[in-house]
Scaffold this motif. Structure first.
Motif, PDB file in Angstrom:
ATOM      1  N   ASN A 192       0.834  -1.201   0.000  1.00  0.00           N
ATOM      2  CA  ASN A 192       0.000   0.000   0.000  1.00  0.00           C
ATOM      3  C   ASN A 192       0.871   1.254   0.000  1.00  0.00           C
ATOM      4  OD1 ASN A 192      -2.309  -1.573   0.137  1.00  0.00           O
ATOM      5  ND2 ASN A 192      -2.475  -1.432   2.353  1.00  0.00           N
ATOM      6  N   GLY A 193       0.654   2.117  -0.982  1.00  0.00           N
ATOM      7  CA  GLY A 193       1.423   3.353  -1.077  1.00  0.00           C
ATOM      8  C   GLY A 193       1.614   3.750  -2.521  1.00  0.00           C
ATOM      9  N   LEU A 194       2.424   4.793  -2.743  1.00  0.00           N
ATOM     10  CA  LEU A 194       2.698   5.229  -4.100  1.00  0.00           C
ATOM     11  C   LEU A 194       3.439   4.141  -4.855  1.00  0.00           C
ATOM     12  CD1 LEU A 194       2.059   8.057  -2.756  1.00  0.00           C
ATOM     13  CD2 LEU A 194       3.604   9.006  -4.464  1.00  0.00           C
ATOM     14  N   GLN A 195       3.098   3.977  -6.111  1.00  0.00           N
ATOM     15  CA  GLN A 195       3.712   2.965  -6.962  1.00  0.00           C
ATOM     16  C   GLN A 195       4.801   3.590  -7.822  1.00  0.00           C
ATOM     17  OE1 GLN A 195       2.698  -0.591  -6.892  1.00  0.00           O
ATOM     18  NE2 GLN A 195       2.242   0.459  -4.985  1.00  0.00           N
ATOM     19  N   TRP A 196       5.933   2.879  -7.897  1.00  0.00           N
ATOM     20  CA  TRP A 196       7.074   3.352  -8.679  1.00  0.00           C
ATOM     21  C   TRP A 196       7.608   2.224  -9.550  1.00  0.00           C
ATOM     22  CZ3 TRP A 196       8.116   8.396  -8.521  1.00  0.00           C
ATOM     23  CH2 TRP A 196       7.736   9.131  -7.395  1.00  0.00           C
ATOM     24  N   ASP A 197       8.005   2.594 -10.766  1.00  0.00           N
ATOM     25  CA  ASP A 197       8.766   1.671 -11.605  1.00  0.00           C
ATOM     26  C   ASP A 197      10.038   2.393 -12.052  1.00  0.00           C
ATOM     27  OD1 ASP A 197       8.116   3.348 -13.782  1.00  0.00           O
ATOM     28  OD2 ASP A 197       6.431   2.087 -14.398  1.00  0.00           O
ATOM     29  N   GLY A 198      10.842   1.736 -12.878  1.00  0.00           N
ATOM     30  CA  GLY A 198      12.129   2.309 -13.235  1.00  0.00           C
ATOM     31  C   GLY A 198      12.031   3.659 -13.923  1.00  0.00           C
ATOM     32  N   ALA A 199      11.158   3.771 -14.921  1.00  0.00           N
ATOM     33  CA  ALA A 199      11.027   5.030 -15.661  1.00  0.00           C
ATOM     34  C   ALA A 199      10.477   6.143 -14.779  1.00  0.00           C
ATOM     35  CB  ALA A 199      10.134   4.816 -16.881  1.00  0.00           C
ATOM     36  N   MET A 200       9.513   5.805 -13.909  1.00  0.00           N
ATOM     37  CA  MET A 200       8.930   6.817 -13.031  1.00  0.00           C
ATOM     38  C   MET A 200       9.959   7.340 -12.035  1.00  0.00           C
ATOM     39  SD  MET A 200       5.188   5.116 -12.332  1.00  0.00           S
ATOM     40  CE  MET A 200       4.691   6.374 -11.142  1.00  0.00           C
ATOM     41  N   LEU A 201      10.784   6.445 -11.484  1.00  0.00           N
ATOM     42  CA  LEU A 201      11.821   6.890 -10.560  1.00  0.00           C
ATOM     43  C   LEU A 201      12.857   7.770 -11.259  1.00  0.00           C
ATOM     44  CD1 LEU A 201      12.733   3.992  -8.070  1.00  0.00           C
ATOM     45  CD2 LEU A 201      12.034   6.332  -7.524  1.00  0.00           C
ATOM     46  N   PHE A 202      13.189   7.420 -12.498  1.00  0.00           N
ATOM     47  CA  PHE A 202      14.119   8.267 -13.251  1.00  0.00           C
ATOM     48  C   PHE A 202      13.559   9.672 -13.389  1.00  0.00           C
ATOM     49  CE2 PHE A 202      15.676  10.358 -17.012  1.00  0.00           C
ATOM     50  CZ  PHE A 202      17.048  10.186 -16.921  1.00  0.00           C
ATOM     51  N   ASP A 203      12.305   9.795 -13.824  1.00  0.00           N
ATOM     52  CA  ASP A 203      11.699  11.115 -13.994  1.00  0.00           C
ATOM     53  C   ASP A 203      11.585  11.852 -12.663  1.00  0.00           C
ATOM     54  OD1 ASP A 203      11.450  10.946 -16.726  1.00  0.00           O
ATOM     55  OD2 ASP A 203       9.386  10.216 -16.685  1.00  0.00           O
ATOM     56  N   ARG A 204      11.331  11.108 -11.586  1.00  0.00           N
ATOM     57  CA  ARG A 204      11.212  11.753 -10.269  1.00  0.00           C
ATOM     58  C   ARG A 204      12.535  12.400  -9.852  1.00  0.00           C
ATOM     59  NH1 ARG A 204      11.217  14.427  -6.745  1.00  0.00           N
ATOM     60  NH2 ARG A 204      10.189  14.363  -4.698  1.00  0.00           N
ATOM     61  N   LEU A 205      13.650  11.778 -10.195  1.00  0.00           N
ATOM     62  CA  LEU A 205      14.956  12.310  -9.807  1.00  0.00           C
ATOM     63  C   LEU A 205      15.525  13.310 -10.803  1.00  0.00           C
ATOM     64  CD1 LEU A 205      16.743   9.101  -8.445  1.00  0.00           C
ATOM     65  CD2 LEU A 205      15.220  10.683  -7.257  1.00  0.00           C
ATOM     66  N   ASP A 206      14.872  13.450 -11.944  1.00  0.00           N
ATOM     67  CA  ASP A 206      15.400  14.307 -13.011  1.00  0.00           C
ATOM     68  C   ASP A 206      15.024  15.773 -12.798  1.00  0.00           C
ATOM     69  OD1 ASP A 206      16.930  14.605 -15.296  1.00  0.00           O
ATOM     70  OD2 ASP A 206      15.210  14.410 -16.645  1.00  0.00           O
TER      71      ASP A 206
END
Length: 312
Positions: free
Chosen positions: A183-197
């Motif tokens: 339960n919580g926010l869902q992250w995948d590889g591309a989403m994490l990349f954009d989050r840190l960009d």
């Protein structure tokens, strides 16, 4: 005539200027480049910008950052409230009420179920009064000292995010995609990349075989520290305390800070890093939520960290 409506095409230069003027502090300067990234890419789901206009001239807004959340094994449409500001000459209780009323109408129209917020003290009261957001989590601030450098053999990677290629970063992050059972926010590889960009912020990435840490260097009241933005456990892996300590020390080593700070909950970790800072020195951060499908606040998050908000 004052109108409150969704802003379909955002002028980020104007928005940053208005936000800076509205906050009225020499220490707060909004970046148009960062606002564009935050609203369009940061959480992978886009945003809705609800703006206030005076005869077509923008004088305020609230941003709704759309997010992907899993709750009870189902994906739930969610939005997080950020960046509420109004130029001083236009501030009034009536206008604030209109903004919140339009936020609720938009959420219903867009089939959004969860409304999230990580508010400051003023916004806490407004969110509760006008949108009936209730307390979901309180995140104590935790701090500690990273005394010992980690052994290199324990680490698969430790380096600055901006030194990684997009493909390499996504390949590493994809191994730590969050499972639908959590339960919580869902992250995948591309989403994490954009989050840190983030064009205005530097992050670092640290990983062992089964644990990933995102960190950043921050300064508060003249004190520099390594901010532990979020831990991610490889799906179905069981992590002991050793890798948590190893990555925490790796972050301190990379940023050359002995002090680290963490705020969040993460039930996949055996224990959270650091010791709780007394509330009298630094009150816990509040996470608010409203479930538009029910009047009961019966929601549980297994994980919510600073990386899940616009705080970092």
């Amino acid at each position: 005539m004052i109108t409150v409506a969704e802003e379909k095409t955002v002028d980020y230069e104007v928005t940053a200027r208005i936000a800076t003027e509205a906050f009225g502090s020499k220490d707060v300067v909004f970046s148009a480049e960062r606002m564009k990234w935050l609203y369009e890419r940061s959480f992978g789901q886009g945003s809705t910008i609800l703006s206030v206009f005076d005869e077509g001239v923008k004088v305020g807004q609230m941003a709704l950052l759309h997010q992907k959340v899993c709750s009870g094994g189902e994906f739930v449409s969610t939005t997080q409230l950020v960046d509420l500001f109004i130029l001083q000459a236009y501030r009034s209780p009536q206008l604030v009420r209109r903004i919140y009323k339009e936020v609720e109408r938009l959420c219903v129209a867009q089939n959004i179920r969860f409304i999230l917020a990580v508010p400051n003290e003023n916004a806490t009261l407004l969110n509760a009064r006008f949108l009936r957001l209730g307390p979901l989590l309180r995140l104590p601030i935790r701090a500690g000292i990273g005394f010992w450098w980690p052994r290199g053999s324990a680490l698969k990677y430790s380096g600055h995010f901006k030194s990684m290629t997009r493909d390499d970063a996504i390949d590493l992050f994809s191994g730590f995609s969050t499972p639908a059972t959590e339960n919580g926010l869902q992250w995948d590889g591309a989403m994490l990349f954009d989050r840190l960009d983030d064009p205005t912020c530097d992050y670092a990435v640290h990983a062992t075989a089964d644990l990933l840490l995102i960190s950043s260097s921050r300064k508060t009241r003249g004190i520099r520290y390594a901010l532990l933005c979020g831990f991610f456990v490889r799906s179905q892996a069981k992590v002991a305390s050793g890798p948590v300590h190893a990555l925490t020390r790796a972050a301190c080593r990379l940023w050359k800070h002995s002090l680290f700070v963490y705020a969040g909950v993460n039930n996949s970790l055996p224990s959270l890093p650091g010791m709780v800072v007394p509330a009298r020195l630094r009150p816990p951060m509040l996470v608010q939520l409203r479930d538009l499908h029910t009047d009961e606040l019966d929601v549980r998050f297994d994980r919510f960290q600073l990386i899940d908000s616009d705080f970092v």
